[in-house]
Design an enzyme around this catalytic site. Structure first.
Site, PDB file in Angstrom:
ATOM      1  N   LEU A  84      27.879  -7.966 -41.516  1.00  0.00           N
ATOM      2  CA  LEU A  84      27.336  -6.945 -42.634  1.00  0.00           C
ATOM      3  C   LEU A  84      28.620  -6.780 -43.305  1.00  0.00           C
ATOM      4  O   LEU A  84      29.731  -6.941 -42.956  1.00  0.00           O
ATOM      5  CB  LEU A  84      26.876  -5.615 -42.258  1.00  0.00           C
ATOM      6  CG  LEU A  84      25.770  -5.265 -41.041  1.00  0.00           C
ATOM      7  CD1 LEU A  84      25.966  -3.567 -40.708  1.00  0.00           C
ATOM      8  CD2 LEU A  84      24.668  -5.532 -41.879  1.00  0.00           C
ATOM      9  N   ASP A  85      28.290  -7.012 -44.838  1.00  0.00           N
ATOM     10  CA  ASP A  85      29.490  -6.823 -45.789  1.00  0.00           C
ATOM     11  C   ASP A  85      30.414  -5.583 -45.320  1.00  0.00           C
ATOM     12  O   ASP A  85      29.891  -4.636 -44.744  1.00  0.00           O
ATOM     13  CB  ASP A  85      29.098  -6.822 -47.109  1.00  0.00           C
ATOM     14  CG  ASP A  85      28.302  -8.055 -47.619  1.00  0.00           C
ATOM     15  OD1 ASP A  85      28.455  -9.037 -46.879  1.00  0.00           O
ATOM     16  OD2 ASP A  85      27.535  -7.780 -48.381  1.00  0.00           O
ATOM     17  N   LYS A  86      31.519  -5.667 -45.766  1.00  0.00           N
ATOM     18  CA  LYS A  86      32.494  -4.597 -45.411  1.00  0.00           C
ATOM     19  C   LYS A  86      32.163  -3.044 -46.007  1.00  0.00           C
ATOM     20  O   LYS A  86      32.261  -2.362 -45.101  1.00  0.00           O
ATOM     21  CB  LYS A  86      33.698  -4.776 -46.323  1.00  0.00           C
ATOM     22  CG  LYS A  86      34.966  -3.726 -46.309  1.00  0.00           C
ATOM     23  CD  LYS A  86      35.898  -3.835 -47.242  1.00  0.00           C
ATOM     24  CE  LYS A  86      37.173  -2.807 -47.113  1.00  0.00           C
ATOM     25  NZ  LYS A  86      38.157  -2.957 -47.941  1.00  0.00           N
TER      26      LYS A  86
END
Length: 325
Positions: free
Chosen positions: A138-140
């Site tokens: 998952l993105d930051k």
């Protein structure tokens, strides 16, 4: 730490005529084809006691094959005492609810302080699994559910299911700019942006990418969506929604700057101004357990910042029932 691998089997007659790497992949499905090929090339495989180092070599059937090797642990990463919100855990997998601001894997600009470093502290033996068992990311600033493999066998099966688009379903909650009237499917390839190296983009030379979406709730100038990934490209939902000219609220990378509608309530104006991340949450994860095959599903509650954002959007729509722009 390292893990000793010792495997033996007799080649069934019905596999006669097939290549060595294909036969071993069928006999030892807990390990990926690429890993088995590497072992063959590194002289770790014997056939009837003789070393065979040619993956394409064909066998007759009836031979005795063996693999003797050691999987070295990845030592370049440090275990760090970072709290994880663990939703589920057994001997083979764990599922976490990732918070905003936590990077999944070390990289440029984020050498540590990541999910991977936290996993090494929580379960030190995971150092023997490539990428510490991480099979998807998952993105930051995207929140929500991720599954992690605690063993090589579990990782191999999860990756196979993910690549085959079978028994691995990821659903997301999102809020985008603009009013969408109906759901649909976006099937547009995604690759690295031609000039902006931190961006991804839709272009013909990219990898196949498919996103399904449906409208969950409509507001005056925004839409709450439920999305399902069929593939898992970097920034996939963010890129696809921007491609439709409906970038996610707060997604500064892909054009999701604040867009208050006309006569917006003060509460909505403040929420849009203060929402500094993409409004995206991995709300539901369904898999077949990589070892038992049991169908399993988890859900993670929508985080507080998105709850407040949606509440402000509802209030604004209620206050301005006749204004649509």
């Amino acid at each position: 730490m390292s893990e000793q691998i010792s495997l033996q089997a007799e080649v069934p007659v019905e596999l006669g005529g097939k290549r060595l790497d294909q036969i071993l992949a069928q006999l030892f499905p807990d390990f990926s084809r690429s890993r088995i090929k590497t072992w063959i090339l590194e002289d770790k495989v014997t056939v009837d006691g003789e070393v065979f180092n040619t993956p394409r070599e064909k066998l007759l059937g009836g031979e005795s094959v063996a693999i003797e090797t050691v999987i070295e642990a990845q030592r370049e990463y440090e275990a760090q005492d970072i709290e994880l919100d663990i939703v589920y855990e057994d001997d083979d997998i764990l599922v976490i609810n990732k918070p905003m601001g936590l990077v999944v894997h070390p990289g440029a600009g984020n050498p540590d302080g990541t999910v991977l470093n936290a996993l090494l502290h929580h379960h030190p033996e995971i150092i023997n699994v490539p990428r510490a068992g991480i099979v998807h990311r998952l993105d930051k600033d995207t929140t929500g559910l991720m599954v992690v493999a605690k063993t090589i066998q579990a990782q191999t099966h999860l990756v196979k299911n993910l690549q085959a688009r079978e028994n691995f379903t990821r659903e997301y909650e999102a809020v985008c700019n603009g009013t969408m009237t109906a759901g649909g499917m976006i099937e547009k390839p995604i690759g690295r942006h031609a000039t902006k190296r931190t961006h991804m983009a839709v272009h013909e030379m990219g990898k196949p990418a498919i996103t399904h979406y449906r409208v969950a709730e409509k507001f005056r100038a925004h839409t709450r969506l439920r999305l399902r990934l069929e593939t898992g490209r970097t920034h996939q939902i963010r890129v696809h929604m921007a491609y439709l000219n409906h970038p996610l609220i707060g997604d500064q990378l892909y054009g999701g700057r604040p867009r208050p509608p006309r006569n917006a309530t003060q509460g909505l104006t403040e929420q849009l101004r203060e929402f500094k991340r993409q409004a995206l949450h991995a709300i539901k994860l369904s898999i077949a357990h990589p070892i038992t095959g049991e169908k399993m599903t988890w859900e993670a509650p929508v985080p507080e910042d998105m709850i407040k954002l949606v509440a402000a959007l509802r209030e604004d729509t209620k206050e301005n029932p006749d204004l649509t722009l």
